[in-house]
Design a protein around this motif. Structure first.
Motif, PDB file in Angstrom:
ATOM      1  N   GLN A 424      -3.597   4.749 -11.946  1.00  0.00           N
ATOM      2  CA  GLN A 424      -2.478   4.042 -12.565  1.00  0.00           C
ATOM      3  C   GLN A 424      -2.186   2.741 -11.826  1.00  0.00           C
ATOM      4  N   ALA A 425      -2.137   2.822 -10.496  1.00  0.00           N
ATOM      5  CA  ALA A 425      -1.755   1.652  -9.697  1.00  0.00           C
ATOM      6  C   ALA A 425      -2.756   0.516  -9.827  1.00  0.00           C
ATOM      7  N   TYR A 426      -4.036   0.832 -10.039  1.00  0.00           N
ATOM      8  CA  TYR A 426      -5.041  -0.214 -10.194  1.00  0.00           C
ATOM      9  C   TYR A 426      -4.748  -1.116 -11.395  1.00  0.00           C
ATOM     10  N   THR A 427      -4.036  -0.612 -12.393  1.00  0.00           N
ATOM     11  CA  THR A 427      -3.775  -1.398 -13.602  1.00  0.00           C
ATOM     12  C   THR A 427      -2.448  -2.141 -13.530  1.00  0.00           C
ATOM     13  N   LEU A 428      -1.715  -1.989 -12.415  1.00  0.00           N
ATOM     14  CA  LEU A 428      -0.367  -2.542 -12.318  1.00  0.00           C
ATOM     15  C   LEU A 428      -0.288  -3.605 -11.237  1.00  0.00           C
ATOM     16  N   ASN A 429       0.781  -4.383 -11.285  1.00  0.00           N
ATOM     17  CA  ASN A 429       1.020  -5.458 -10.326  1.00  0.00           C
ATOM     18  C   ASN A 429       1.663  -4.863  -9.070  1.00  0.00           C
ATOM     19  N   THR A 430       0.958  -4.930  -7.942  1.00  0.00           N
ATOM     20  CA  THR A 430       1.466  -4.329  -6.708  1.00  0.00           C
ATOM     21  C   THR A 430       2.072  -5.368  -5.769  1.00  0.00           C
ATOM     22  N   HIS A 431       2.430  -6.527  -6.281  1.00  0.00           N
ATOM     23  CA  HIS A 431       3.067  -7.539  -5.441  1.00  0.00           C
ATOM     24  C   HIS A 431       4.496  -7.139  -5.108  1.00  0.00           C
ATOM     25  N   LEU A 432       4.871  -7.341  -3.846  1.00  0.00           N
ATOM     26  CA  LEU A 432       6.243  -7.173  -3.394  1.00  0.00           C
ATOM     27  C   LEU A 432       6.673  -8.531  -2.869  1.00  0.00           C
ATOM     28  N   GLY A 433       7.264  -9.334  -3.769  1.00  0.00           N
ATOM     29  CA  GLY A 433       7.499 -10.742  -3.450  1.00  0.00           C
ATOM     30  C   GLY A 433       6.159 -11.448  -3.361  1.00  0.00           C
ATOM     31  N   ARG A 434       5.905 -12.108  -2.232  1.00  0.00           N
ATOM     32  CA  ARG A 434       4.615 -12.769  -2.032  1.00  0.00           C
ATOM     33  C   ARG A 434       3.569 -11.842  -1.428  1.00  0.00           C
ATOM     34  N   LEU A 435       4.007 -10.671  -1.025  1.00  0.00           N
ATOM     35  CA  LEU A 435       3.107  -9.714  -0.401  1.00  0.00           C
ATOM     36  C   LEU A 435       2.482  -8.808  -1.445  1.00  0.00           C
ATOM     37  N   LYS A 436       1.163  -8.752  -1.437  1.00  0.00           N
ATOM     38  CA  LYS A 436       0.448  -7.853  -2.344  1.00  0.00           C
ATOM     39  C   LYS A 436       0.024  -6.618  -1.565  1.00  0.00           C
ATOM     40  N   LEU A 437       0.571  -5.474  -1.960  1.00  0.00           N
ATOM     41  CA  LEU A 437       0.218  -4.229  -1.292  1.00  0.00           C
ATOM     42  C   LEU A 437      -1.057  -3.648  -1.889  1.00  0.00           C
ATOM     43  N   PRO A 438      -1.962  -3.156  -1.062  1.00  0.00           N
ATOM     44  CA  PRO A 438      -3.154  -2.496  -1.612  1.00  0.00           C
ATOM     45  C   PRO A 438      -2.766  -1.209  -2.325  1.00  0.00           C
ATOM     46  N   VAL A 439      -3.603  -0.822  -3.264  1.00  0.00           N
ATOM     47  CA  VAL A 439      -3.324   0.378  -4.050  1.00  0.00           C
ATOM     48  C   VAL A 439      -3.207   1.607  -3.151  1.00  0.00           C
ATOM     49  N   THR A 440      -4.019   1.653  -2.103  1.00  0.00           N
ATOM     50  CA  THR A 440      -4.009   2.818  -1.229  1.00  0.00           C
ATOM     51  C   THR A 440      -2.715   2.959  -0.428  1.00  0.00           C
ATOM     52  N   CYS A 441      -1.868   1.933  -0.462  1.00  0.00           N
ATOM     53  CA  CYS A 441      -0.573   2.024   0.218  1.00  0.00           C
ATOM     54  C   CYS A 441       0.489   2.697  -0.647  1.00  0.00           C
ATOM     55  N   MET A 442       0.225   2.867  -1.930  1.00  0.00           N
ATOM     56  CA  MET A 442       1.261   3.378  -2.821  1.00  0.00           C
ATOM     57  C   MET A 442       1.785   4.760  -2.425  1.00  0.00           C
ATOM     58  N   PRO A 443       0.947   5.688  -1.944  1.00  0.00           N
ATOM     59  CA  PRO A 443       1.497   6.993  -1.560  1.00  0.00           C
ATOM     60  C   PRO A 443       2.454   6.949  -0.382  1.00  0.00           C
ATOM     61  N   VAL A 444       2.623   5.777   0.255  1.00  0.00           N
ATOM     62  CA  VAL A 444       3.573   5.692   1.357  1.00  0.00           C
ATOM     63  C   VAL A 444       5.000   5.894   0.867  1.00  0.00           C
TER      64      VAL A 444
END
Length: 647
Positions: A424-444
């Motif tokens: 799911q996360a691969y298809t979504l925008n993971t930017h937090l402001g100017r910071l782009k979080l990698p998909v593998t960080c989502m379970p944090v």
């Protein structure tokens, strides 16, 4: 060997201090026969009491029954600790927290990174990689029974942890080598993203796959020995006779799970960062280094630890009860040959590390293992005659099973989240402001929600819930497990609703075939709702379950009791693999070009249907839990009264 028979009064029987001192000095075991002359009136009738002194009462592989000292904390050399104030407590627990934090960091670091490592480096499909990791997680948890058995039977919790943390470190070192040396991986040339999607990259050689699976399962075996022992060993550091024991124990299990959460957060952030910046070898190497440091810290705390003497083989004792009950299956409770129920005299039981357990009327067929017949001698074969406490141990183990079994579904959902949410996360925008979080960080984020909730648990939840329930800790252990299961239903139902919206958005905006391309206008942080809810569910369910199992398990089987939770986790992992395969087989129709619900292309699959299926299964599981929880009676902690009742 001299023997004597003494008839007691009908009332409560208590060994005098002089008798206990004499027993300790002599080192002699003793037993009690609970019986009555008028055996035709056994129905709900209190039985008279008889004692016989005996110098020996042995069981196979247990090292012999002993009269005392089992519940007395000992040092690393097995000698009783004279001054308890210099050992145990929260200071000793801190060293144990450190070991668990590193172990969980390695565990979650592998769980979150190994799927992607197998996909990008070993060139395995997502589904194959996810199932392999699920199986690794499942085996490492189910085999925790072995670690619990060794700890309770022979090694003790300390030495079991010490041995298996070393095995764990060996496995992590092997995984680091597989990610560092090119000889262990297939050729990476001419393998771009398109080739990965088409499955045209060079596959690994059979021996390369074998090597990776071998070191992976060695790591899982190491985790299996640690998991059932760490929480129990930490709880052993607190004095059961203390007035504040219950409060300390409650806080210990919450802080214990907090250390688990901190380890997971580090795995989902720092380890992921190392992987992105320095590669897979550095990431897995960091896990090995962390495990090595934790081993050192654990051993440094050795002088502070309180230990429990192993009670002998718990599986042997269980087998003896079953065999003895089977042999006497045809003996009626009103037989004229019946003397009564067999038990040792005094406060202590005949099992190292265990107090006496009061007789209960449930599973009456097992009581036949403790029936003393006139024809049996004073030194009866333990495979024909067991003590009441030994029989009650088996009853408790049976009574406990439905509760952790009802948490299998929650563990299945957690396992699905670890793999499905990545897609799911691969298809979504993971930017937090100017910071782009990698998909593998989502379970944090589930970890952060757990950390935040545990931080507020005693200041917010406990006072509020105490007003409603009147319970000193806000909610009982089973109530907390039930709350966790209920919240998990809400989490997975929301996941289905959001996935339906995400899929429709992808199709409407031309992303149907671009399932590894992110949609800039749809934020991945909508996933935080399901993540945070499942984190809260974990806090209630898993922490409540660990405390429940430690408190309710027989004294000499607490590692086995804790292993129940790990086995439930392992069955959840295997259940996820089995459910995935069933759903794929039932929903895929290649002849009509209909992909399965769990298609690698998430935009053509139906993950929303799958989440709703999980919701239905979770709801059914919740009602099943209510059925068993309402009928469960917490065990009493007082010693057994010799006026045992045979119903």
């Amino acid at each position: 060997m001299g023997t004597g028979e003494i008839k007691s009064a009908e009332g409560h029987l208590q060994a005098t201090p002089a008798e206990e001192e004499e027993e300790q000095q002599a080192g002699a075991g003793s037993f009690e026969i609970v019986g009555n002359n008028n055996l035709s009136k056994l129905n709900r009738k209190k039985l008279g009491n008889y004692f016989m002194e005996s110098d020996d009462r042995r069981t196979a592989l247990s090292g012999g029954y002993t009269g005392g000292g089992g519940m007395t904390p000992v040092n690393i050399h097995g000698k009783p600790i004279v001054n308890l104030s210099k050992t145990g407590g929260w200071i000793a627990a801190l060293f144990i927290f450190g070991n668990e934090m590193a172990e969980r960091m390695a565990y979650f670091g592998l769980a979150v990174n190994m799927v992607l490592f197998m996909f990008y480096v070993m060139h395995r499909p997502f589904s194959t990689a996810a199932n392999a990791v699920n199986n690794f997680l499942g085996i490492s948890q189910i085999s925790s029974v072995l670690g619990g058995f060794l700890a309770d039977a022979y090694l003790g919790r300390y030495w079991t942890i010490a041995i298996f943390t070393t095995i764990y470190l060996v496995g992590l070192t092997g995984i680091t080598l597989s990610a560092t040396m090119n000889i262990f991986t297939p050729n990476q040339s001419n393998c771009d993203r398109l080739s990965l999607l088409l499955g045209s990259c060079e596959p690994p050689k059979p021996w390369q796959t074998l090597y990776l699976y071998t070191v992976l399962y060695i790591t899982g075996f190491g985790a299996a020995g640690i998991r059932p022992c760490v929480s129990s060993f930490g709880a052993d550091q607190f004095d059961e006779t203390s007035r504040d024991y219950a409060a300390h124990l409650d806080r210990f299990f919450n802080f214990f799970y907090l250390s688990v959460t901190v380890g997971a957060i580090i795995a989902f952030t720092a380890v992921v960062y190392i992987q992105i910046e320095h590669g897979w070898g550095s990431a897995f190497g960091a896990l090995a280094i962390a495990m090595g440091i934790s081993n050192f810290v654990f051993f440094v705390g050795t002088p502070l630890y309180r230990h429990r003497v192993p009670g002998g083989s718990p599986l042997t004792r269980v087998a003896q009860v079953v065999v003895a009950a089977f042999r006497k299956r045809k003996v009626p409770f009103d037989s004229s040959e019946l003397v009564g129920l067999f038990e040792v005299s005094g406060k202590r039981s005949a099992i190292k590390g265990s107090k006496k357990i009061a007789h209960t009327d449930r599973f009456r067929w097992l009581d036949k293992a403790a029936l003393k017949l006139k024809e049996e001698g004073i030194e009866a074969n333990p495979w024909r005659l067991c003590t009441v406490t030994q029989v009650e141990e088996v009853k408790i183990l049976i009574r406990l099973i439905p509760i952790p079994a009802c948490t299998i579904m929650l563990n299945l959902v957690l396992t699905e989240y670890l793999t499905l949410s990545f897609q799911q996360a691969y298809t979504l925008n993971t930017h937090l402001g100017r910071l782009k979080l990698p998909v593998t960080c989502m379970p944090v984020f589930p970890g952060l929600s757990i950390f935040l909730f545990l931080s507020l648990y005693y200041s917010t939840f406990v006072p509020l819930s105490r007003r409603i329930t009147g319970h000193p800790h806000g909610a009982s252990q089973l109530q907390r497990v039930g709350i966790g299961l209920a919240v998990s239903i809400i989490s997975v139902a929301w996941a289905g609703l959001f996935e339906r919206y995400r899929r429709n958005y992808a199709i409407d905006h031309g992303y149907k075939e671009s399932f590894l391309s992110s949609m800039d206008d749809l934020s991945a942080y909508w996933l935080l709702i399901q993540y945070c809810l499942i984190g809260i569910a974990e806090v209630f369910c898993i922490v409540g379950l660990l405390e429940f199992l430690y408190e309710e398990a027989p004294d000499a089987m607490r590692s086995i009791g804790s292993a129940y939770a790990a086995v439930a986790g392992g069955l959840g992992c295997f259940g996820a693999t089995i459910l995935n395969n069933i759903v794929k087989s039932a929903t895929e129709d290649l002849a009509n070009s209909r992909p399965s619900w769990l298609s690698q292309n998430i935009n053509t699959g139906r993950f929303d249907y799958f989440y709703w299926l999980l919701s239905i299964l979770s709801l059914a599981n919740f009602f099943l839990f209510l059925f068993f929880a309402r009928r469960y009676k917490y065990r009493t902690k007082n010693e057994t009264s010799p006026t045992t009742i045979l119903a």
